[in-house]
Design a protein around this motif. Structure first.
Motif, PDB file in Angstrom:
ATOM      1  N   GLU A   1       0.824  -1.212   0.000  1.00  0.00           N
ATOM      2  CA  GLU A   1       0.000   0.000   0.000  1.00  0.00           C
ATOM      3  C   GLU A   1       0.858   1.262   0.000  1.00  0.00           C
ATOM      4  O   GLU A   1       0.580   2.205  -0.740  1.00  0.00           O
ATOM      5  CB  GLU A   1      -0.951   0.011   1.202  1.00  0.00           C
ATOM      6  N   ILE A   2       1.899   1.287   0.815  1.00  0.00           N
ATOM      7  CA  ILE A   2       2.750   2.480   0.878  1.00  0.00           C
ATOM      8  C   ILE A   2       3.485   2.667  -0.449  1.00  0.00           C
ATOM      9  O   ILE A   2       3.657   3.788  -0.929  1.00  0.00           O
ATOM     10  CB  ILE A   2       3.713   2.430   2.094  1.00  0.00           C
ATOM     11  N   TYR A   3       3.864   1.573  -1.081  1.00  0.00           N
ATOM     12  CA  TYR A   3       4.526   1.635  -2.391  1.00  0.00           C
ATOM     13  C   TYR A   3       3.552   2.128  -3.456  1.00  0.00           C
ATOM     14  O   TYR A   3       3.903   2.985  -4.272  1.00  0.00           O
ATOM     15  CB  TYR A   3       5.070   0.258  -2.770  1.00  0.00           C
ATOM     16  N   LYS A   4       2.346   1.621  -3.439  1.00  0.00           N
ATOM     17  CA  LYS A   4       1.336   2.003  -4.423  1.00  0.00           C
ATOM     18  C   LYS A   4       1.093   3.517  -4.390  1.00  0.00           C
ATOM     19  O   LYS A   4       0.976   4.158  -5.425  1.00  0.00           O
ATOM     20  CB  LYS A   4       0.024   1.269  -4.124  1.00  0.00           C
ATOM     21  N   VAL A   5       1.056   4.066  -3.203  1.00  0.00           N
ATOM     22  CA  VAL A   5       0.819   5.506  -3.045  1.00  0.00           C
ATOM     23  C   VAL A   5       2.095   6.305  -3.306  1.00  0.00           C
ATOM     24  O   VAL A   5       2.116   7.231  -4.111  1.00  0.00           O
ATOM     25  CB  VAL A   5       0.270   5.810  -1.630  1.00  0.00           C
ATOM     26  N   GLY A   6       3.176   5.949  -2.641  1.00  0.00           N
ATOM     27  CA  GLY A   6       4.406   6.734  -2.696  1.00  0.00           C
ATOM     28  C   GLY A   6       5.103   6.734  -4.041  1.00  0.00           C
ATOM     29  O   GLY A   6       5.715   7.731  -4.425  1.00  0.00           O
ATOM     30  N   SER A   7       5.010   5.646  -4.770  1.00  0.00           N
ATOM     31  CA  SER A   7       5.728   5.559  -6.047  1.00  0.00           C
ATOM     32  C   SER A   7       5.139   6.469  -7.119  1.00  0.00           C
ATOM     33  O   SER A   7       5.786   6.717  -8.133  1.00  0.00           O
ATOM     34  CB  SER A   7       5.764   4.112  -6.545  1.00  0.00           C
ATOM     35  N   LYS A   8       3.958   6.999  -6.887  1.00  0.00           N
ATOM     36  CA  LYS A   8       3.309   7.892  -7.857  1.00  0.00           C
ATOM     37  C   LYS A   8       3.613   9.364  -7.607  1.00  0.00           C
ATOM     38  O   LYS A   8       3.247  10.210  -8.412  1.00  0.00           O
ATOM     39  CB  LYS A   8       1.803   7.673  -7.819  1.00  0.00           C
ATOM     40  N   ILE A   9       4.279   9.682  -6.507  1.00  0.00           N
ATOM     41  CA  ILE A   9       4.529  11.074  -6.131  1.00  0.00           C
ATOM     42  C   ILE A   9       5.925  11.477  -6.598  1.00  0.00           C
ATOM     43  O   ILE A   9       6.930  11.048  -6.045  1.00  0.00           O
ATOM     44  CB  ILE A   9       4.400  11.267  -4.606  1.00  0.00           C
ATOM     45  N   LYS A  10       5.970  12.328  -7.629  1.00  0.00           N
ATOM     46  CA  LYS A  10       7.244  12.698  -8.254  1.00  0.00           C
ATOM     47  C   LYS A  10       8.180  13.457  -7.302  1.00  0.00           C
ATOM     48  O   LYS A  10       9.376  13.185  -7.249  1.00  0.00           O
ATOM     49  CB  LYS A  10       6.963  13.549  -9.493  1.00  0.00           C
ATOM     50  N   ASP A  11       7.656  14.411  -6.567  1.00  0.00           N
ATOM     51  CA  ASP A  11       8.499  15.242  -5.710  1.00  0.00           C
ATOM     52  C   ASP A  11       8.565  14.724  -4.267  1.00  0.00           C
ATOM     53  O   ASP A  11       8.883  15.456  -3.343  1.00  0.00           O
ATOM     54  CB  ASP A  11       8.035  16.694  -5.733  1.00  0.00           C
ATOM     55  N   LEU A  12       8.306  13.444  -4.089  1.00  0.00           N
ATOM     56  CA  LEU A  12       8.312  12.834  -2.767  1.00  0.00           C
ATOM     57  C   LEU A  12       9.727  12.748  -2.202  1.00  0.00           C
ATOM     58  O   LEU A  12      10.661  12.350  -2.896  1.00  0.00           O
ATOM     59  CB  LEU A  12       7.727  11.411  -2.839  1.00  0.00           C
ATOM     60  N   ALA A  13       9.838  13.113  -0.953  1.00  0.00           N
ATOM     61  CA  ALA A  13      11.056  12.837  -0.195  1.00  0.00           C
ATOM     62  C   ALA A  13      10.760  11.668   0.735  1.00  0.00           C
ATOM     63  O   ALA A  13      11.387  10.626   0.655  1.00  0.00           O
ATOM     64  CB  ALA A  13      11.499  14.052   0.605  1.00  0.00           C
ATOM     65  N   ILE A  14       9.750  11.851   1.604  1.00  0.00           N
ATOM     66  CA  ILE A  14       9.409  10.833   2.595  1.00  0.00           C
ATOM     67  C   ILE A  14       7.896  10.747   2.751  1.00  0.00           C
ATOM     68  O   ILE A  14       7.211  11.767   2.804  1.00  0.00           O
ATOM     69  CB  ILE A  14      10.039  11.159   3.970  1.00  0.00           C
ATOM     70  N   LEU A  15       7.417   9.523   2.845  1.00  0.00           N
ATOM     71  CA  LEU A  15       6.014   9.244   3.156  1.00  0.00           C
ATOM     72  C   LEU A  15       6.017   8.343   4.376  1.00  0.00           C
ATOM     73  O   LEU A  15       6.736   7.342   4.414  1.00  0.00           O
ATOM     74  CB  LEU A  15       5.328   8.545   1.975  1.00  0.00           C
ATOM     75  N   SER A  16       5.234   8.709   5.376  1.00  0.00           N
ATOM     76  CA  SER A  16       5.175   7.913   6.588  1.00  0.00           C
ATOM     77  C   SER A  16       3.724   7.767   7.021  1.00  0.00           C
ATOM     78  O   SER A  16       2.983   8.748   7.043  1.00  0.00           O
ATOM     79  CB  SER A  16       5.975   8.588   7.698  1.00  0.00           C
ATOM     80  N   PRO A  17       3.310   6.559   7.364  1.00  0.00           N
ATOM     81  CA  PRO A  17       1.937   6.384   7.841  1.00  0.00           C
ATOM     82  C   PRO A  17       1.811   6.853   9.287  1.00  0.00           C
ATOM     83  O   PRO A  17       2.789   7.237   9.924  1.00  0.00           O
ATOM     84  CB  PRO A  17       1.738   4.866   7.752  1.00  0.00           C
ATOM     85  N   THR A  18       0.588   6.781   9.809  1.00  0.00           N
ATOM     86  CA  THR A  18       0.375   7.086  11.220  1.00  0.00           C
ATOM     87  C   THR A  18       1.047   5.988  12.049  1.00  0.00           C
ATOM     88  O   THR A  18       1.496   4.981  11.512  1.00  0.00           O
ATOM     89  CB  THR A  18      -1.123   7.117  11.551  1.00  0.00           C
ATOM     90  N   GLU A  19       1.053   6.153  13.339  1.00  0.00           N
ATOM     91  CA  GLU A  19       1.698   5.160  14.198  1.00  0.00           C
ATOM     92  C   GLU A  19       0.996   3.814  14.163  1.00  0.00           C
ATOM     93  O   GLU A  19       1.569   2.799  14.535  1.00  0.00           O
ATOM     94  CB  GLU A  19       1.831   5.696  15.617  1.00  0.00           C
ATOM     95  N   SER A  20      -0.256   3.784  13.683  1.00  0.00           N
ATOM     96  CA  SER A  20      -0.940   2.499  13.535  1.00  0.00           C
ATOM     97  C   SER A  20      -0.613   1.871  12.176  1.00  0.00           C
ATOM     98  O   SER A  20      -1.209   0.874  11.787  1.00  0.00           O
ATOM     99  CB  SER A  20      -2.450   2.694  13.676  1.00  0.00           C
TER     100      SER A  20
END
Length: 181
Positions: free
Chosen positions: A98-117
């Motif tokens: 899920e994190i890959y599916k979302v994060g891999s589409k963001i061109k200017d992404l540095a870091i993506l982090s979910p909530t603590e859960s």
């Protein structure tokens, strides 16, 4: 999603964490390449952990701190994304996917982090995720765009432990990259 194993390498920094690292890795597909940087010279730990397929352990020789240890591991990773997890994080393939599916589409992404859960905020009606741009994220779980973060030279090694992720996020934002949760 077919590139997920080519695109992601998992990185974790440990310090005498035998009792928790095995349960952390247990639910992760052995197709993922994993680098563990152990802040010690414990050769038996290295030997045992490297029995796991696609797992490499780097011994630092002593407790050099989180930032320096992370940098040693990150500078050896050539993949598009680094998924950093603390050894006490309970993770599974679905979360990684899920994190890959979302994060891999963001061109200017540095870091993506979910909530603590370990969840991203989902918009129920559209079955999409609502990402919130933020100034910083906590460092226990970070999906890092390796290409964008290389410019920062990763963590400032003057930080031994605590707050190094805040500093990194601040520097990445100066480069124009985005931090999301």
């Amino acid at each position: 999603m077919k590139n997920i194993y080519k695109d992601i390498e998992i990185l974790t920094v440990t310090y005498k964490s035998d009792h928790i690292i095995k349960s952390c890795l247990k639910k992760i597909d052995k197709k993922y390449k994993i680098t563990i940087v152990e802040n010690s010279d414990r050769k038996n730990f290295k030997k045992n952990i490297e029995k796991r397929r696609n797992t490499k352990c780097i011994l630092t020789g002593s407790n050099i701190g989180f930032g320096r240890a992370f940098n040693i591991g990150a500078k050896n990773i050539k993949k598009r994304f680094i998924l950093h997890i603390n050894p006490d994080v309970s993770i599974n393939n679905k979360i990684i996917s899920e994190i890959y599916k979302v994060g891999s589409k963001i061109k200017d992404l540095a870091i993506l982090s979910p909530t603590e859960s370990l969840k991203l905020t989902k918009i129920k009606k559209k079955n999409k995720y609502k990402l919130i741009e933020t100034d910083y994220v906590k460092g226990f779980f970070m999906f890092i765009n390796n290409q964008n973060c290389k410019k920062s030279n990763y963590f400032d090694e003057n930080f031994f432990l605590y707050l190094e992720e805040f500093d990194l996020c601040k520097r990445l934002k100066k480069y124009g990259y985005k931090i999301y949760k």
